[in-house]
Every structure is written in structure tokens, then in C-alpha cells.
Design an enzyme around this catalytic site. Sequence first.
Site, short mmCIF file in Angstrom:
data_model
loop_
_atom_site.label_atom_id
_atom_site.label_comp_id
_atom_site.label_asym_id
_atom_site.label_seq_id
_atom_site.Cartn_x
_atom_site.Cartn_y
_atom_site.Cartn_z
N LYS A 1 0.65 -1.47 0.18
CA LYS A 1 0.49 -0.63 -0.05
C LYS A 1 0.75 1.25 -0.17
O LYS A 1 0.80 2.51 -0.51
CB LYS A 1 -0.98 -0.16 1.43
CG LYS A 1 -1.66 -1.69 1.36
CD LYS A 1 -2.71 -0.95 3.13
CE LYS A 1 -2.46 -1.29 3.74
NZ LYS A 1 -1.63 -2.52 4.13
N ARG B 1 -10.28 0.96 7.32
CA ARG B 1 -9.74 -0.38 7.00
C ARG B 1 -11.39 -1.34 7.38
O ARG B 1 -11.22 -1.85 8.06
CB ARG B 1 -9.08 -0.36 8.47
CG ARG B 1 -7.47 -0.81 8.15
CD ARG B 1 -6.14 -0.34 8.97
NE ARG B 1 -4.93 0.49 8.70
CZ ARG B 1 -4.23 -0.16 8.87
NH1 ARG B 1 -3.94 -1.70 9.01
NH2 ARG B 1 -2.85 0.21 8.09
N ARG C 1 11.45 -5.49 5.34
CA ARG C 1 11.87 -4.37 5.36
C ARG C 1 12.47 -3.68 5.92
O ARG C 1 12.82 -4.37 7.32
CB ARG C 1 9.84 -3.98 5.79
CG ARG C 1 9.90 -2.50 5.48
CD ARG C 1 8.36 -2.29 5.35
NE ARG C 1 7.82 -2.70 6.45
CZ ARG C 1 6.51 -2.56 6.12
NH1 ARG C 1 5.75 -2.14 5.66
NH2 ARG C 1 6.02 -2.99 7.77
N ARG D 1 11.52 -1.67 11.71
CA ARG D 1 9.56 -2.21 12.37
C ARG D 1 9.21 -2.52 13.12
O ARG D 1 9.75 -3.74 13.35
CB ARG D 1 8.88 -1.31 11.38
CG ARG D 1 8.11 0.18 10.83
CD ARG D 1 6.97 0.30 9.75
NE ARG D 1 5.13 -0.68 9.97
CZ ARG D 1 5.17 -0.65 9.94
NH1 ARG D 1 4.59 0.10 8.73
NH2 ARG D 1 3.51 -1.37 9.51
N ARG E 1 -1.69 -8.91 12.55
CA ARG E 1 -1.82 -8.08 12.33
C ARG E 1 -2.53 -8.24 10.96
O ARG E 1 -3.68 -8.26 10.35
CB ARG E 1 -0.79 -6.69 11.55
CG ARG E 1 -0.65 -6.08 12.78
CD ARG E 1 1.50 -5.54 12.26
NE ARG E 1 1.53 -5.00 10.89
CZ ARG E 1 2.67 -4.82 10.66
NH1 ARG E 1 3.56 -5.59 10.88
NH2 ARG E 1 3.14 -4.13 9.08
P1 AP5 Z 1 4.72 -1.52 2.65
O1 AP5 Z 1 4.74 -0.65 0.48
O2 AP5 Z 1 4.99 -1.16 3.20
O3 AP5 Z 1 3.63 -2.44 2.80
P2 AP5 Z 1 2.12 -2.09 3.29
O4 AP5 Z 1 0.94 -2.32 2.61
O5 AP5 Z 1 2.27 -0.45 3.56
O6 AP5 Z 1 2.44 -2.81 4.35
P3 AP5 Z 1 2.34 -2.47 5.98
O7 AP5 Z 1 3.34 -2.92 6.87
O8 AP5 Z 1 2.76 -0.78 6.23
O9 AP5 Z 1 0.54 -2.71 6.39
P4 AP5 Z 1 0.10 -1.80 7.17
O10 AP5 Z 1 -1.55 -1.61 7.08
O11 AP5 Z 1 0.29 -3.36 8.40
O12 AP5 Z 1 0.85 -1.00 8.12
P5 AP5 Z 1 -0.02 0.80 8.25
O13 AP5 Z 1 0.86 1.52 8.75
O14 AP5 Z 1 -1.20 0.70 7.78
O15 AP5 Z 1 5.73 -2.61 0.76
C1 AP5 Z 1 6.19 -3.80 2.37
C2 AP5 Z 1 7.72 -3.97 2.22
O16 AP5 Z 1 7.66 -4.91 0.66
C3 AP5 Z 1 8.96 -3.23 2.24
O17 AP5 Z 1 10.38 -3.58 2.05
C4 AP5 Z 1 8.37 -3.15 0.18
O18 AP5 Z 1 10.02 -1.85 -0.08
C5 AP5 Z 1 8.25 -3.88 -0.94
N1 AP5 Z 1 7.56 -4.47 -1.15
C6 AP5 Z 1 6.68 -3.44 -1.62
N2 AP5 Z 1 6.15 -3.81 -2.78
C7 AP5 Z 1 6.45 -4.52 -3.50
C8 AP5 Z 1 6.73 -5.86 -4.41
N3 AP5 Z 1 6.13 -5.62 -4.86
N4 AP5 Z 1 7.58 -6.56 -4.33
C9 AP5 Z 1 8.32 -7.07 -3.48
N5 AP5 Z 1 8.53 -5.67 -2.53
C10 AP5 Z 1 7.17 -5.72 -2.57
O19 AP5 Z 1 -0.84 0.71 10.14
C11 AP5 Z 1 0.51 -0.13 11.67
C12 AP5 Z 1 -0.58 0.16 12.66
O20 AP5 Z 1 -1.72 1.20 12.49
C13 AP5 Z 1 -2.03 -0.71 12.66
O21 AP5 Z 1 -1.21 -2.15 12.83
C14 AP5 Z 1 -2.28 0.00 13.73
O22 AP5 Z 1 -2.32 0.06 15.27
C15 AP5 Z 1 -2.53 1.43 12.54
N6 AP5 Z 1 -3.28 2.28 11.90
C16 AP5 Z 1 -2.83 2.57 10.97
N7 AP5 Z 1 -4.59 2.36 9.61
C17 AP5 Z 1 -5.08 2.17 11.25
C18 AP5 Z 1 -6.59 2.92 10.94
N8 AP5 Z 1 -7.22 3.33 9.21
N9 AP5 Z 1 -7.17 2.25 12.00
C19 AP5 Z 1 -6.90 2.19 12.65
N10 AP5 Z 1 -5.81 1.47 12.79
C20 AP5 Z 1 -4.86 1.65 12.05
MG MG Z 2 2.70 0.89 4.89
#
Ligand code: AP5
Ligand code: MG
Length: 222
Positions: free
Chosen positions: A13, A88, A124, A157, A168
Amino acid sequence: MRVILFGPPGSGKGTQAGLIGKKYRLPTISTGDILRRAVSRGTPLGRQAEALMKQGSLVSDEIVAGLVREAISTKEARRGYVLDGYPRTVPQAEMLERMDGRRSETAIEILVGQEALIKRLAGRRVCSLCQAVTNLEVNPPRLPGLCDSCGGTLEQRSDDRPEVIRERLRVFETQMVPLRDHYRKRKAYGSVSGEGTPAEVFGRMTGLLDPLLEGLDKGRQG
Ligand code: AP5
Ligand code: MG
């Protein structure tokens, strides 16, 4: 136009939001990034969110809605914006519609198999200075442990530990079907395979978005 990206942890994402924002000149709003900044600054909101994030749970809908309300009311977001990781849950989607209901929207789910997700999250690394995201497997840094862009130290992270990744993924599984159905009912749902290189995934994204976003610069309401 509002572009909503949703998908499991590690589906790409953040990576795709960055590419979409650059191509279509839209600000990207990542609730995860905003919350991590609040945690690292030790603000009251960050202190509230920290424990939940560390264990892989969701932060409350009210807290996140407040952050999003602020981010979407900026001048930069007037033409539209890309949301990474919000909404979400169905209540979050409904709150967003109450906040900014007149805007057209498209929600794109990124589909990636579990094995690839775990591998991506384990590899990552995030720069402690400029927050650039890289991956030891896919895109290893030129100098081990250091950011290619600014030379800052690369860190893992705190929620990328295996037991937190499992939680997660579990949380995502429980929210995914209702959210998908919500956007299907609104005829605002699309999906792309997130497998392959980031550039390949982006090619699929633009295939969906080009027809929707080409009107933006002709001065139409976004
Ligand atoms: P990356 O692009 O970082 O993936 P991502 O989908 O953004 O993964 P996240 O771990 O950030 O998602 P998440 O939903 O768990 O976390 P968030 O920060 O939103 O890619 C991942 C890795 O793969 C990287 O190393 C990248 O380089 C690599 N990669 C990318 N594309 C690739 C490809 N095509 N091929 C190979 N490798 C690739 O949320 C974190 C926490 O915050 C949540 O757990 C929650 O506690 C809180 N939170 C956030 N939003 C909310 C909400 N709306 N409501 C409530 N709590 C929330
Ligand atoms: Mg992310």
C-alpha cells in the site's frame, strides 16, 4: 477523486501510494505513518496509540478519524488524495463518507499471497532519518544498514516481528470481507494483483486509475 488503497500488511500500500501520488500529483495520507510519527514524537496521541500498534491491534476509529479529517482538509488535498491504510473498517468508511461525502472515490484492494507478505515484512527496513522504505531482499541498500537516499540508519519497524505480523494479518482478515462488500455495494471497488515487481503492480494500478483520473487536470470536481 479519492483513491483508497487497502490490503494486508506488506501488500505494498505504502509503495503504491507513493507511486500513485507522484504520477497524479496527489498527496498521500498514510494513517500508519502519521501514527508512527506521533509515537516517535511522544505526543499524547502517540502514547495512546503505541501499545496498540506494538501488538498489531487497530487504533480507535475516533483517533484515526481526527487525523484523517485534518489531513484531508489541507489545500494540497483539494484536487484529491490517496489514502493508504484508511479506512480499514466499515465504521471508518462511513465516517469518511460523512467527512467528505461529495467526492468521488475508488477503493483498490491489493491482493498478495501470505507467503510473499511474510517475506516482504521480514525484509522491510525503514530509514530512521528520511523514512524511505526499502527491502533487503528486493532492493538491498548499496551500503549495508544505510539508506541509499540520505545515508541514515535503516531500522526494522517494531510491528514487523513475527508474532505481531501474525496478529496484523489476523486483524486484516476479520475486516477485509465487510470492507470489500461495502465498496462493492457502492460500485467503487477494484482489485489488482500485488505480486511481481513494484513497477508491474503500478502498471496494473494505472490501468485502473488512468480512466478515472484523466479528468482531474481538466478542472473537474475531484
Ligand atoms: P509496503 O509498501 O511497506 O506495504 P504496506 O502494505 O504499506 O504494509 P504495512 O506493513 O505498512 O501495512 P499495515 O497495514 O500493516 O501497516 P500500517 O502502517 O498501515 O511494502 C512492504 C515491504 O515490501 C517493503 O519492504 C517494500 O519495499 C516491499 N515491497 C513493496 N511492493 C513490493 C513488490 N511488489 N514486490 C516485492 N516487495 C515489495 O499500520 C500500522 C498500524 O497502525 C496498524 O497495525 C494499526 O495499529 C495502526 N493503524 C494504521 N491505520 C489505521 C486505521 N485506519 N485504523 C486503526 N488503526 C490503524
Ligand atoms: Mg505501509
